[in-house]
Design a protein around this motif. Structure first.
Motif, mmCIF file in Angstrom:
data_model
loop_
_atom_site.group_PDB
_atom_site.id
_atom_site.type_symbol
_atom_site.label_atom_id
_atom_site.label_comp_id
_atom_site.label_asym_id
_atom_site.label_seq_id
_atom_site.Cartn_x
_atom_site.Cartn_y
_atom_site.Cartn_z
ATOM 1 N N ALA A 180 -3.633 15.110 -2.352
ATOM 2 C CA ALA A 180 -2.978 13.815 -2.534
ATOM 3 C C ALA A 180 -3.641 13.066 -3.687
ATOM 4 C CB ALA A 180 -3.070 13.007 -1.252
ATOM 5 N N TYR A 181 -3.078 11.908 -4.025
ATOM 6 C CA TYR A 181 -3.559 11.153 -5.188
ATOM 7 C C TYR A 181 -4.913 10.511 -4.913
ATOM 8 C CZ TYR A 181 -2.755 8.526 -9.518
ATOM 9 O OH TYR A 181 -2.824 8.029 -10.789
ATOM 10 N N GLY A 182 -5.065 9.936 -3.702
ATOM 11 C CA GLY A 182 -6.314 9.252 -3.363
ATOM 12 C C GLY A 182 -6.252 7.785 -3.715
ATOM 13 N N CYS A 242 10.955 8.013 -10.005
ATOM 14 C CA CYS A 242 9.633 8.603 -9.789
ATOM 15 C C CYS A 242 8.688 8.010 -10.820
ATOM 16 C CB CYS A 242 9.656 10.118 -9.746
ATOM 17 S SG CYS A 242 10.095 10.950 -11.215
ATOM 18 N N HIS A 243 7.411 8.324 -10.673
ATOM 19 C CA HIS A 243 6.378 7.746 -11.531
ATOM 20 C C HIS A 243 6.626 8.166 -12.972
ATOM 21 C CE1 HIS A 243 2.447 6.504 -12.949
ATOM 22 N NE2 HIS A 243 2.116 6.085 -11.732
ATOM 23 N N SER A 244 6.516 7.237 -13.892
ATOM 24 C CA SER A 244 6.668 7.601 -15.300
ATOM 25 C C SER A 244 5.479 8.451 -15.762
ATOM 26 C CB SER A 244 6.780 6.350 -16.170
ATOM 27 O OG SER A 244 7.108 6.728 -17.494
ATOM 28 N N LEU A 300 0.494 1.594 -3.226
ATOM 29 C CA LEU A 300 0.555 0.491 -4.194
ATOM 30 C C LEU A 300 1.793 0.530 -5.093
ATOM 31 C CD1 LEU A 300 -1.228 -1.910 -5.241
ATOM 32 C CD2 LEU A 300 -2.011 -0.338 -7.027
ATOM 33 N N GLU A 301 2.118 1.692 -5.629
ATOM 34 C CA GLU A 301 3.204 1.773 -6.612
ATOM 35 C C GLU A 301 4.566 1.455 -5.978
ATOM 36 O OE1 GLU A 301 0.571 2.103 -8.593
ATOM 37 O OE2 GLU A 301 1.303 3.686 -9.911
ATOM 38 N N VAL A 302 4.643 1.576 -4.657
ATOM 39 C CA VAL A 302 5.877 1.252 -3.948
ATOM 40 C C VAL A 302 5.793 -0.183 -3.409
ATOM 41 C CG1 VAL A 302 7.243 1.831 -1.900
ATOM 42 C CG2 VAL A 302 6.294 3.661 -3.334
HETATM 43 FE FE LIG Z 1 -0.860 6.860 -10.855
#
Ligand SMILES: [Fe+2]
Ligand SMILES: CC1=C(CCC(=O)O)c2cc3nc(cc4[nH]c(cc5[nH]c(cc1n2)c(C)c5CCC(=O)O)c(CCC(=O)O)c4C)C(CCC(=O)O)=C3C
Length: 309
Positions: free
Chosen positions: A12-14, A180-182, A260-262
């Protein structure tokens, strides 16, 4: 005869677990270059706006445990051993790969908790795996799942969340925007599959849920001078508003967890921008502990393991 042992490396990203960890986390994401005090403060404020920190590590851990349970149920002839690791925070991928080898694991399957593949997304996780493998003096074979964006159980779960999101617009079908994430736009020069994976996922979900008006956009582009993949979701919503749309449903299908990004970029920043444009904007729920996600990941892992054993 003893059952074959197969390690399952779920990556995962962490996220930082404590406020003091935000600076080293951000520095790691920036490949060792510390952020400016202003950049750090801005990130701290985004975490504060979602309650102080992100629950991503807990969610990732729990998703990984569900994958293990699904594998044990489907294939009890294998002795599955779960290892969960993160790209940008502990437990670090290289440390966990070293531990797998110490534990005597010789066969493993690696998978990333993000459905689409790219040299700069899933590929970067496996680069960390490779660096760790190169330092080992024991044999450890890791099968790589670089993407799993069309796994049927995953698409079915997303279709269910899409239907639930559509039901929040009783006045009529909204414009649907898949995100999705750029990534830096230079990935296009390599013929990277990332944009195609976003499109394929979105088309499959739209088909399953009977959505007729859908669009694609990228979110959360990095704060660097180089060009990033677009259109940005904020520009896409503004474009739809200018064309007369008053209802937009965003589906962040490039992610599988509340993070966070969501919770910030979409639920706070984008919703506010939409409100200023007179647009009613909703977001489909993230999969988190949806059993379809665990089943999709387990299916992909089992196929890769069967191919290798
Ligand atoms: Fe990121
Ligand atoms: C492809 C991709 C995914 C999706 C695939 C996957 O899931 O692996 C993803 C997910 C995530 N990204 C996350 C967090 C952050 N990403 C950042 C910055 C960056 N991401 C990048 C790429 C990706 N990121 C890139 C190329 C940068 C710029 C680096 C630079 O500047 O050189 C920054 C720095 C500040 C900012 O730029 O916003 C933060 C805080 C969180 C966790 C949030 C939480 O804590 O809940 C998650 C799940």
């Amino acid at each position: 005869m003893a059952r074959p042992v197969v390690g399952v490396l779920v990556m995962a990203y962490g996220t930082p677990n404590r406020k003091e960890e935000i600076l080293p986390y951000y520095t790691h994401i920036r490949r060792g270059r510390p952020p400016t005090p202003e950049q750090l403060q801005e990130l701290i404020e985004r975490y504060e706006a979602i309650g102080g920190l992100s629950q991503l590590n807990q969610i990732s851990r729990s998703q990984a445990e569900s994958v293990l349970r699904a594998l044990q149920a489907m294939a009890p002839d294998v002795d599955w051993r779960l290892y969960q690791a993160n790209k940008h925070w502990e437990p670090w991928i290289p440390d966990v790969v070293a531990r797998m080898a110490e534990d005597g694991i010789q066969q493993a399957v690696g998978i990333v908790l993000a459905p689409q593949g790219s040299k700069m997304s899933s590929g970067a996780y496996f680069e960390q795996v490779d660096q760790a493998l190169a330092r080992l003096d024991r044999p450890l074979q890791v099968e790589r799942i670089l993407s799993w964006h069309l796994e049927p159980e995953f698409i079915a779960a997303q279709v269910e969340l899409m239907r639930e999101g559509l039901a929040r617009f009783p006045g009529g079908e909204p414009e649907v925007v898949f995100t999705c994430h750029s990534l830096p736009a230079r990935i296009l020069e390599w013929g990277d599959p990332y944009p195609e994976h976003l499109r394929e996922m979105g088309e499959a979900i739209a088909r399953g849920a009977g959505v007729t008006r859908f669009h694609f956009a990228y979110q959360s582009a990095g704060r660097t001078p180089e060009p990033w993949l677009g259109p940005d979701v904020r520009d896409k919503v503004a474009e739809l508003a200018a064309a007369g749309a008053r209802a937009v449903l965003v589906a962040a299908i490039g992610f599988v967890s509340d993070h966070l990004e969501v919770l910030y970029d979409l639920d706070i920043e984008l919703k506010q921008a939409a409100a200023e444009l007179g647009v009613h904007l909703e977001r489909t729920r993230m999969l988190n502990d949806h059993p379809g996600l665990a089943q999709a990941l387990a299916n992909a892992v089992l196929r890769a393991a069967r191919g290798a054993l």
